[in-house]
Motif scaffolding. Sequence first.
Motif, PDB file in Angstrom:
ATOM      1  N   ASN A   8       0.987  -1.473   0.457  1.00 45.18           N
ATOM      2  CA  ASN A   8      -0.010  -0.319   0.000  1.00 45.18           C
ATOM      3  C   ASN A   8       0.759   1.454   0.057  1.00 45.18           C
ATOM      4  O   ASN A   8       0.307   2.494  -0.049  1.00 45.18           O
ATOM      5  CB  ASN A   8      -0.719  -0.223   1.436  1.00 45.18           C
ATOM      6  N   ALA A   9       2.737   1.075   0.046  1.00 45.43           N
ATOM      7  CA  ALA A   9       3.389   2.065  -0.051  1.00 45.43           C
ATOM      8  C   ALA A   9       2.564   2.944  -1.005  1.00 45.43           C
ATOM      9  O   ALA A   9       2.377   2.569  -2.217  1.00 45.43           O
ATOM     10  CB  ALA A   9       4.130   1.663   0.230  1.00 45.43           C
ATOM     11  N   PRO A  10       3.104   4.572  -1.343  1.00 46.67           N
ATOM     12  CA  PRO A  10       2.991   5.051  -2.873  1.00 46.67           C
ATOM     13  C   PRO A  10       3.860   5.198  -3.635  1.00 46.67           C
ATOM     14  O   PRO A  10       5.364   4.271  -2.787  1.00 46.67           O
ATOM     15  CB  PRO A  10       3.007   6.469  -2.303  1.00 46.67           C
ATOM     16  N   VAL A  11       3.383   4.585  -4.887  1.00 45.63           N
ATOM     17  CA  VAL A  11       4.910   4.730  -6.138  1.00 45.63           C
ATOM     18  C   VAL A  11       5.291   5.890  -6.563  1.00 45.63           C
ATOM     19  O   VAL A  11       4.300   7.108  -6.429  1.00 45.63           O
ATOM     20  CB  VAL A  11       3.946   3.516  -6.963  1.00 45.63           C
ATOM     21  N   VAL A  12       6.543   6.092  -6.690  1.00 45.25           N
ATOM     22  CA  VAL A  12       6.998   7.415  -7.547  1.00 45.25           C
ATOM     23  C   VAL A  12       6.300   7.483  -8.475  1.00 45.25           C
ATOM     24  O   VAL A  12       7.284   6.328  -9.695  1.00 45.25           O
ATOM     25  CB  VAL A  12       8.876   6.980  -7.079  1.00 45.25           C
ATOM     26  N   GLN A  13       6.475   8.345  -9.261  1.00 48.67           N
ATOM     27  CA  GLN A  13       5.375   7.984 -10.624  1.00 48.67           C
ATOM     28  C   GLN A  13       6.501   8.628 -12.086  1.00 48.67           C
ATOM     29  O   GLN A  13       6.820   7.734 -12.562  1.00 48.67           O
ATOM     30  CB  GLN A  13       4.264   8.607 -10.450  1.00 48.67           C
ATOM     31  N   ASP A  14       7.307   9.075 -11.219  1.00 49.52           N
ATOM     32  CA  ASP A  14       7.939  10.135 -11.936  1.00 49.52           C
ATOM     33  C   ASP A  14       9.294  11.101 -11.218  1.00 49.52           C
ATOM     34  O   ASP A  14       9.093  11.452  -9.983  1.00 49.52           O
ATOM     35  CB  ASP A  14       7.140  11.254 -12.794  1.00 49.52           C
ATOM     36  N   THR A  15      10.343  11.276 -11.808  1.00 44.96           N
ATOM     37  CA  THR A  15      11.035  11.980 -11.214  1.00 44.96           C
ATOM     38  C   THR A  15      11.845  12.836 -12.201  1.00 44.96           C
ATOM     39  O   THR A  15      12.285  12.527 -13.514  1.00 44.96           O
ATOM     40  CB  THR A  15      12.302  11.342 -10.482  1.00 44.96           C
ATOM     41  N   PHE A  16      12.861  14.028 -11.993  1.00 44.59           N
ATOM     42  CA  PHE A  16      13.040  14.788 -13.159  1.00 44.59           C
ATOM     43  C   PHE A  16      13.396  16.305 -12.349  1.00 44.59           C
ATOM     44  O   PHE A  16      13.499  16.556 -11.292  1.00 44.59           O
ATOM     45  CB  PHE A  16      12.319  15.404 -14.307  1.00 44.59           C
TER      46      PHE A  16
END
Length: 131
Positions: A8-16
């Motif tokens: 249920n942990a948040p997911v890293v969708q994008d980084t920039f």
Amino acid sequence: LLSNRVRNAPVVQDTFWQIGDQTVTTARVGQEVKAHIEVKTTEEYVGSIVIKIRKDIRYWSDSDYHIQTFPVNLSGGETEDLTVSFMPDEASGGGFRGLNGYFIQVDLQATGTTWTMENTYPPRLTVATQD
């Protein structure tokens, strides 16, 4: 229970990386860089998200350079864009223990999980000397 919490942990969708309004993969020493981290939850997440800008040091242990903690209270399906500003103080290159560049690490404290940016350039940030 642990696997349920991690699932249920948040997911890293994008980084920039950004300088001004430009998305970049290279910066200069002393230039203000903004690291953008987009996280999405599948279920409610209440806790802290710690964003670490880390130095990728050649043939040596990586080191924390800038750390910022964000308290979050997200409902399921919500997306949050977290932004951390910093100024690189060292150029990529150098000798045996020279700096490769900078990268983002995300620690989700409520679930005890960590996400680390892919180990390639880009998406990691290289830094040139000041001119």
